[in-house]
Design an enzyme around this catalytic site. Structure first.
Site, PDB file in Angstrom:
ATOM      1  CB  CYS A   1      -0.846   0.101   1.109  1.00 49.79           C
ATOM      2  SG  CYS A   1      -2.047  -1.449   1.332  1.00 49.79           S
TER       3      CYS A   1
ATOM      4  CG  ASN B   1      -6.608  -1.548   0.072  1.00 46.19           C
ATOM      5  OD1 ASN B   1      -5.787  -1.012  -0.617  1.00 46.19           O
ATOM      6  ND2 ASN B   1      -5.935  -1.868   1.568  1.00 46.19           N
TER       7      ASN B   1
ATOM      8  CG  HIS C   1      -3.504   3.133   1.554  1.00 47.78           C
ATOM      9  ND1 HIS C   1      -3.743   2.840   0.365  1.00 47.78           N
ATOM     10  CD2 HIS C   1      -3.537   1.939   2.688  1.00 47.78           C
ATOM     11  CE1 HIS C   1      -3.971   1.583   0.295  1.00 47.78           C
ATOM     12  NE2 HIS C   1      -3.713   1.057   1.588  1.00 47.78           N
TER      13      HIS C   1
HETATM   14  O1  UT7 Z   1      -4.168  -1.714   3.144  1.00 51.46           O
HETATM   15  C1  UT7 Z   1      -3.171  -1.613   4.133  1.00 51.46           C
HETATM   16  C2  UT7 Z   1      -3.417  -2.269   5.635  1.00 51.46           C
HETATM   17  N1  UT7 Z   1      -4.996  -2.572   5.833  1.00 51.46           N
HETATM   18  C3  UT7 Z   1      -5.720  -2.003   6.760  1.00 51.46           C
HETATM   19  O2  UT7 Z   1      -5.004  -1.269   7.076  1.00 51.46           O
HETATM   20  C4  UT7 Z   1      -6.730  -2.826   7.047  1.00 51.46           C
HETATM   21  C5  UT7 Z   1      -7.053  -2.602   8.804  1.00 51.46           C
HETATM   22  N2  UT7 Z   1      -7.579  -3.191   9.403  1.00 51.46           N
HETATM   23  C6  UT7 Z   1      -9.001  -3.136   9.335  1.00 51.46           C
HETATM   24  O3  UT7 Z   1      -9.356  -2.250   8.554  1.00 51.46           O
HETATM   25  C7  UT7 Z   1     -10.251  -3.604  10.287  1.00 51.46           C
HETATM   26  O4  UT7 Z   1      -9.429  -4.234  11.374  1.00 51.46           O
HETATM   27  C8  UT7 Z   1     -11.013  -4.721   9.386  1.00 51.46           C
HETATM   28  C9  UT7 Z   1     -11.926  -3.908   8.710  1.00 51.46           C
HETATM   29  C10 UT7 Z   1     -10.128  -5.657   8.847  1.00 51.46           C
HETATM   30  C11 UT7 Z   1     -11.965  -5.446  10.629  1.00 51.46           C
HETATM   31  O5  UT7 Z   1     -12.646  -4.421  11.304  1.00 51.46           O
HETATM   32  P1  UT7 Z   1     -12.676  -4.611  12.984  1.00 51.46           P
HETATM   33  O6  UT7 Z   1     -13.632  -3.622  13.506  1.00 51.46           O
HETATM   34  O7  UT7 Z   1     -11.315  -4.663  13.408  1.00 51.46           O
HETATM   35  O8  UT7 Z   1     -13.369  -5.983  13.205  1.00 51.46           O
HETATM   36  P2  UT7 Z   1     -12.634  -7.366  13.898  1.00 51.46           P
HETATM   37  O9  UT7 Z   1     -11.460  -7.917  12.982  1.00 51.46           O
HETATM   38  O10 UT7 Z   1     -12.437  -6.910  15.196  1.00 51.46           O
HETATM   39  O11 UT7 Z   1     -13.928  -8.276  13.754  1.00 51.46           O
HETATM   40  C12 UT7 Z   1     -15.147  -7.938  14.639  1.00 51.46           C
HETATM   41  C13 UT7 Z   1     -16.201  -8.847  14.146  1.00 51.46           C
HETATM   42  C14 UT7 Z   1     -15.659 -10.478  14.604  1.00 51.46           C
HETATM   43  O12 UT7 Z   1     -16.586 -11.377  14.687  1.00 51.46           O
HETATM   44  P3  UT7 Z   1     -16.701 -11.574  16.422  1.00 51.46           P
HETATM   45  O13 UT7 Z   1     -15.296 -12.200  16.870  1.00 51.46           O
HETATM   46  O14 UT7 Z   1     -16.685 -10.421  17.204  1.00 51.46           O
HETATM   47  O15 UT7 Z   1     -17.634 -12.692  16.635  1.00 51.46           O
HETATM   48  C15 UT7 Z   1     -15.056 -10.994  13.003  1.00 51.46           C
HETATM   49  O16 UT7 Z   1     -15.207 -12.269  12.985  1.00 51.46           O
HETATM   50  O17 UT7 Z   1     -16.719  -9.261  12.880  1.00 51.46           O
HETATM   51  C16 UT7 Z   1     -16.455 -10.208  12.107  1.00 51.46           C
HETATM   52  N3  UT7 Z   1     -15.966 -10.119  10.847  1.00 51.46           N
HETATM   53  C17 UT7 Z   1     -16.841 -10.035   9.775  1.00 51.46           C
HETATM   54  N4  UT7 Z   1     -18.322 -10.004   9.910  1.00 51.46           N
HETATM   55  C18 UT7 Z   1     -18.978  -9.958   8.667  1.00 51.46           C
HETATM   56  C19 UT7 Z   1     -14.642  -9.970  10.396  1.00 51.46           C
HETATM   57  N5  UT7 Z   1     -14.981  -9.660   8.893  1.00 51.46           N
HETATM   58  C20 UT7 Z   1     -16.238  -9.892   8.571  1.00 51.46           C
HETATM   59  C21 UT7 Z   1     -16.878  -9.682   7.456  1.00 51.46           C
HETATM   60  N6  UT7 Z   1     -18.187  -9.776   7.460  1.00 51.46           N
HETATM   61  N7  UT7 Z   1     -16.315  -9.413   6.356  1.00 51.46           N
END
Ligand code: UT7
Length: 352
Positions: free
Chosen positions: A129, A309, A279
């Protein structure tokens, strides 16, 4: 004094728009099925990432990353009024190269019709990125030192063929889209410090490497590829893996620091800068950076809603998108800050 100037800009996204509500029903060839393939939904994706839709290539058509790069490059060359033959260096940033080696820049060179015994230098850079800012830093250095006169800098990504379209991979899969952006950077004679590329800074922290990676192969083993790709047994090997929360926190922190540093080092303020182009990984990351770095909200440009992204392509793609919408104009001053796998990050200030 020789300075590096952005002479032209172009971008390309494939025509297929994939809305969030289609995602749960797509199989790994991106073909809609009647039954749900992945447990995800529009509400979650919008709320957590800001993404509404993204673009995918036609998988059956055998499109490559260098094809996307070619379209963006042609548009940038036309915008610059530069013939491809004048390019004396190609720098191509991608995490989704056509093949492992040779690099994708040489495929692009051939497709542009400028290969052969007098062919220009071709660099592939692997800063994910952060590719655009890293590449701009290289182009700026090459031009200022007189090494090259016209550099084609491209960020191109074809993510959709390398994502896990099952619930297992949903955290990463929903984020990424396909696309490319390019700029032609050229040498100009000017003593005006506010012309062309004013500032670049690139940084990395290798201790973050295993928080976002895609293995595909492991060079410490023989055979280096040991998974069964057809049966998709080894998800860790063939799909990107991410510790999302950690990446999110490091992204916000480093992007705020890098943005403030760019202002400190140049003595510029937000009064001087027309646009902040971060980004595009997550709208919540960008909103947090805008808040903590006290960036005027109306100066921040985003496109993640429509393209997801696109990694190395997001910065030129975002600038070109808003130029087509009439907001960004030639002569505007841009501060761009990026963050990605590695961890890598950086900022650049440049006039369009
Ligand atoms: O490009 C350069 C680098 N990339 C980034 O900068 C990305 C950085 N990270 C993020 O943008 C975020 O961490 C994500 C968008 C990937 C995830 O968001 P979050 O608010 O950190 O969610 P989380 O990983 O804590 O997940 C919360 C819940 C989990 O369920 P439980 O354990 O609470 O039951 C996940 O399993 O959401 C669940 N989950 C989803 N649910 C529906 C994770 N992905 C999904 C999904 N749809 N696609």
């Amino acid at each position: 004094m020789i300075r590096a100037k952005i002479l032209g800009l172009g971008s390309y996204v494939p025509p297929r728009v994939v809305r969030n509500d289609e995602i749960p029903f797509l199989d790994d060839q991106h073909v809609p099925q009647e039954t749900r393939q992945t447990e995800t939904n529009d509400e979650w994706i919008r709320a957590r990432t800001g993404i509404e839709e993204r673009r995918y290539v036609d998988t059956a058509a055998g499109v490559t990353t260098s094809d996307l790069a070619l379209e963006a490059s042609r548009r940038a060359l036309e915008d610059a009024g530069v013939d491809a033959k004048e390019i004396d260096c190609i720098i191509l940033g991608t995490l989704s190269p056509d093949i492992h080696f040779p690099g994708t820049a040489v495929f692009l060179q051939s497709k542009l019709g400028i290969d052969g015994e007098d062919g220009c230098a071709c660099y592939d850079i692997r800063q994910q990125c952060s590719g655009f800012v890293y590449g701009l830093e290289m182009a700026d250095a090459f031009i200022r030192t007189g090494k090259y006169r016209k550099v084609l800098l491209v960020g191109a990504e074809l993510h959709s063929n390398a994502l896990d379209f099952t619930t297992r991979g949903r955290d990463v899969m929903v984020l990424f889209g396909d696309g490319a952006g390019a700029v032609v950077v050229g040498a100009v004679e000017s003593d005006d410090e506010r012309e062309g590329v004013l500032y670049t800074h690139a940084a990395a922290d290798g201790s973050g490497a295993w928080n976002l990676y895609l293995k595909v192969f492991d060079i410490s083993k023989s055979p280096i590829v040991h998974y069964d790709a057809t049966a998709k047994l080894d998800a860790e090997q063939q799909y990107p893996q991410m510790v999302g929360k950690k990446v999110f926190l490091h992204a916000v922190r480093n992007m705020v620091v890098a943005t403030n540093r760019a202002l400190e080092k140049t003595g510029l303020t937000w009064k001087d800068i027309d646009w902040f182009v971060p980004h595009q990984a997550n709208l919540r990351i960008n909103e947090a950076v805008v808040e903590y770095a006290e960036i005027p909200k109306d100066k921040a440009l985003n496109t993640i809603m429509w393209y997801g992204n696109t990694t190395a392509a997001t910065v030129p793609l975002t600038i070109d998108h808003w130029r087509k919408e009439g907001r960004v104009k030639k002569g505007d001053l841009v501060l761009s800050t990026v963050f990605g796998a590695g961890f890598t990050w950086g900022s650049a200030i440049f006039r369009l």
